[in-house]
Design an enzyme around this catalytic site. Structure first.
Site, PDB file in Angstrom:
ATOM      1  N   SER A  17       1.255  -1.154   0.381  1.00 38.40           N
ATOM      2  CA  SER A  17       0.138   0.434   0.298  1.00 38.40           C
ATOM      3  C   SER A  17       0.750   1.454  -0.120  1.00 38.40           C
ATOM      4  CB  SER A  17      -0.180   0.063   1.555  1.00 38.40           C
ATOM      5  OG  SER A  17      -1.251   1.322   1.563  1.00 38.40           O
ATOM      6  N   HIS A  42      -1.184  -0.581  -4.359  1.00 36.37           N
ATOM      7  CA  HIS A  42      -2.483  -0.972  -3.517  1.00 36.37           C
ATOM      8  C   HIS A  42      -2.664   0.963  -3.176  1.00 36.37           C
ATOM      9  CE1 HIS A  42      -5.781  -2.286  -1.010  1.00 36.37           C
ATOM     10  NE2 HIS A  42      -5.314  -1.354  -0.296  1.00 36.37           N
ATOM     11  N   ASP A  44      -4.144   3.468  -1.686  1.00 34.74           N
ATOM     12  CA  ASP A  44      -5.902   3.230  -0.373  1.00 34.74           C
ATOM     13  C   ASP A  44      -6.468   5.360  -1.241  1.00 34.74           C
ATOM     14  OD1 ASP A  44      -6.340   1.568   0.800  1.00 34.74           O
ATOM     15  OD2 ASP A  44      -3.508   1.839   1.856  1.00 34.74           O
ATOM     16  N   MET A  46      -8.602   7.438   0.111  1.00 37.09           N
ATOM     17  CA  MET A  46      -9.866   8.523   1.234  1.00 37.09           C
ATOM     18  C   MET A  46     -10.882   9.001   1.062  1.00 37.09           C
ATOM     19  SD  MET A  46      -7.248   6.598   4.540  1.00 37.09           S
ATOM     20  CE  MET A  46      -6.409   5.323   4.049  1.00 37.09           C
ATOM     21  N   HIS A  76      -8.336   0.820  -3.684  1.00 32.64           N
ATOM     22  CA  HIS A  76      -8.965   0.426  -2.406  1.00 32.64           C
ATOM     23  C   HIS A  76      -9.861   1.748  -2.354  1.00 32.64           C
ATOM     24  CE1 HIS A  76      -9.300  -0.435   2.256  1.00 32.64           C
ATOM     25  NE2 HIS A  76     -10.972  -0.904   1.796  1.00 32.64           N
ATOM     26  N   MET A  78     -12.487   3.733   0.185  1.00 33.82           N
ATOM     27  CA  MET A  78     -12.537   4.408   0.969  1.00 33.82           C
ATOM     28  C   MET A  78     -13.192   4.978   1.228  1.00 33.82           C
ATOM     29  SD  MET A  78      -9.368   2.279   3.487  1.00 33.82           S
ATOM     30  CE  MET A  78      -8.107   2.681   1.871  1.00 33.82           C
ATOM     31  N   MET A 149     -11.503  -6.091   5.885  1.00 33.35           N
ATOM     32  CA  MET A 149     -10.074  -5.523   6.174  1.00 33.35           C
ATOM     33  C   MET A 149      -9.962  -5.997   7.999  1.00 33.35           C
ATOM     34  SD  MET A 149      -9.961  -2.568   5.082  1.00 33.35           S
ATOM     35  CE  MET A 149      -8.614  -1.943   6.186  1.00 33.35           C
ATOM     36  N   GLY A 154      -8.259   4.352   7.532  1.00 35.59           N
ATOM     37  CA  GLY A 154      -7.909   4.661   7.790  1.00 35.59           C
ATOM     38  C   GLY A 154      -6.807   5.946   7.818  1.00 35.59           C
ATOM     39  N   PHE A 155      -6.446   4.926   8.566  1.00 40.35           N
ATOM     40  CA  PHE A 155      -4.884   5.180   8.433  1.00 40.35           C
ATOM     41  C   PHE A 155      -3.921   4.024   8.536  1.00 40.35           C
ATOM     42  CE2 PHE A 155      -6.981   8.272  10.741  1.00 40.35           C
ATOM     43  CZ  PHE A 155      -6.543   9.233  10.560  1.00 40.35           C
ATOM     44  N   GLY A 157      -0.273   1.742  10.135  1.00 45.74           N
ATOM     45  CA  GLY A 157       0.396   1.184  10.931  1.00 45.74           C
ATOM     46  C   GLY A 157      -0.450   1.716  12.012  1.00 45.74           C
ATOM     47  N   ASP A 184      -6.009  -6.320   5.065  1.00 42.98           N
ATOM     48  CA  ASP A 184      -5.510  -5.197   4.676  1.00 42.98           C
ATOM     49  C   ASP A 184      -5.881  -4.769   6.102  1.00 42.98           C
ATOM     50  OD1 ASP A 184      -4.522  -2.247   4.371  1.00 42.98           O
ATOM     51  OD2 ASP A 184      -6.639  -2.219   2.576  1.00 42.98           O
ATOM     52  N   GLY A 185      -4.303  -4.207   6.584  1.00 43.29           N
ATOM     53  CA  GLY A 185      -4.170  -4.021   7.766  1.00 43.29           C
ATOM     54  C   GLY A 185      -3.670  -4.677   9.039  1.00 43.29           C
ATOM     55  N   GLY A 186      -2.165  -3.956   9.152  1.00 39.42           N
ATOM     56  CA  GLY A 186      -1.870  -4.248   9.751  1.00 39.42           C
ATOM     57  C   GLY A 186      -1.209  -5.871   9.789  1.00 39.42           C
ATOM     58  N   SER A 207       3.295  -0.126   6.272  1.00 35.87           N
ATOM     59  CA  SER A 207       4.019   0.116   7.160  1.00 35.87           C
ATOM     60  C   SER A 207       5.052  -0.848   6.637  1.00 35.87           C
ATOM     61  CB  SER A 207       3.574   1.024   8.621  1.00 35.87           C
ATOM     62  OG  SER A 207       2.957  -0.137   8.882  1.00 35.87           O
TER      63      SER A 207
HETATM   64  C1  DX5 Z   1      -6.463   1.056   6.239  1.00 35.64           C
HETATM   65  C2  DX5 Z   1      -5.993   0.890   4.534  1.00 35.64           C
HETATM   66  C3  DX5 Z   1      -4.740   0.127   4.134  1.00 35.64           C
HETATM   67  C4  DX5 Z   1      -3.362   0.743   5.375  1.00 35.64           C
HETATM   68  C5  DX5 Z   1      -2.485  -0.502   5.566  1.00 35.64           C
HETATM   69  O1  DX5 Z   1      -7.264   1.724   5.440  1.00 35.64           O
HETATM   70  O2  DX5 Z   1      -6.818   0.165   4.042  1.00 35.64           O
HETATM   71  O3  DX5 Z   1      -4.368  -0.279   3.284  1.00 35.64           O
HETATM   72  O4  DX5 Z   1      -2.282   1.623   4.777  1.00 35.64           O
HETATM   73  O5  DX5 Z   1      -1.349  -0.009   6.636  1.00 35.64           O
HETATM   74  P1  DX5 Z   1      -0.826  -0.383   7.368  1.00 35.64           P
HETATM   75  O6  DX5 Z   1      -0.505  -2.412   6.830  1.00 35.64           O
HETATM   76  O7  DX5 Z   1       0.296  -0.228   7.740  1.00 35.64           O
HETATM   77  O8  DX5 Z   1      -1.711  -1.108   8.642  1.00 35.64           O
HETATM   78 ZN    ZN Z   2      -6.069  -0.628   1.947  1.00 39.38          ZN
END
Ligand code: DX5
Ligand code: ZN
Length: 235
Positions: A17, A42, A44, A46, A76, A78, A149, A154-155, A157, A184-186, A207
């Protein structure tokens, strides 16, 4: 238009991402991550309404498509109104677009999927951590990909929410979904292995890749693939 998401699965795909990339050196960062073994990019998107953050739009996609015309660009969305963005992203060179089931009805999603396919893109549907897995079942029929998800969007990390692995197992085994299944996420090394074992064949990471030094990206991407696991649970 190139789209690796159409290929039959073998090893899981790794989708960095770009949200955690250095925006001041975006093309260079993307070139380096692709050279390190990334399969697709990817993006993102928003809108400041569906999630409390504003990120990028079709112009970023267009710039990356110009720089990497053969690379799959996975958008993606959002956003509260995905219908507004399907055509602009197709025109900007997107290969794939995913929207959230929290934002559209089943009927709207089916119409969007038809429109996006007509514009040459594959499509995906996503659900947020608080949304029960049953909600996505009806949406799957018209989707090439399901995105689970593992953080509240939103963010980048944030920490991986473990409970969502059960959703992956349910979508693969109980719903017998044969499309791509993306997390996707963490996601980082250890969690990626568990995602793949549960049935995912596309892992997104921001991240875990861009937060580390460039020399490590190749090894990190290898680990994110789940240690060379072949995708499971797909017929
Ligand atoms: C979250 C995004 C993710 C995000 C993942 O809102 O959709 O794609 O960038 O970031 P990490 O991998 O750092 O959790
Ligand atoms: Zn994403």
């Amino acid at each position: 238009m190139s789209n690796i998401l159409r290929n039959p699965p073998r090893l899981p795909l790794v989708a960095p991402s770009i949200l955690s990339a250095d925006f001041g050196h975006m093309v260079e960062q993307c070139r380096a991550v692709l050279d390190a073994g990334a399969d697709l990019l990817h993006l993102d998107v928003m809108d400041g309404h569906f999630v409390p953050n504003l990120t990028m739009g079709p112009d970023m996609c267009r710039a990356l498509h110009r720089a990497f015309p053969d690379v799959c660009l996975d958008v993606h969305l959002m956003v509260t109104d995905p219908g507004q963005y399907v055509e602009p992203f197709a025109e900007a060179g997107a290969s794939h677009v995913t929207w959230h089931i929290e934002a559209v009805t089943v009927e709207q999603s089916a119409e969007l999927a038809q429109a996006a396919a007509g514009l040459g893109m594959t499509t995906g549907v996503s659900l947020n951590p608080p949304t029960p897995v049953e909600k996505i079942r009806e949406y799957l029929e018209h989707a090439d990909l399901a995105l689970v998800m593992s953080v509240n969007p939103g963010f980048s990390g944030q920490s991986f929410i473990e409970d969502v692995l059960e959703k992956v197992v349910c979508i693969r085994t109980e719903y017998e979904y044969r499309g791509r299944l993306q997390m996707d996420g963490g996601v980082r090394g250890v969690t990626a292995t568990r995602c793949v074992s549960s049935g995912c064949d596309v892992v997104v990471a921001a991240s875990a890749i861009f937060g580390e030094s460039r020399e490590r990206w190749s090894g990190i991407i290898h680990d994110l693939r789940g240690g060379n696991q072949v995708c499971v649970g797909r017929g």
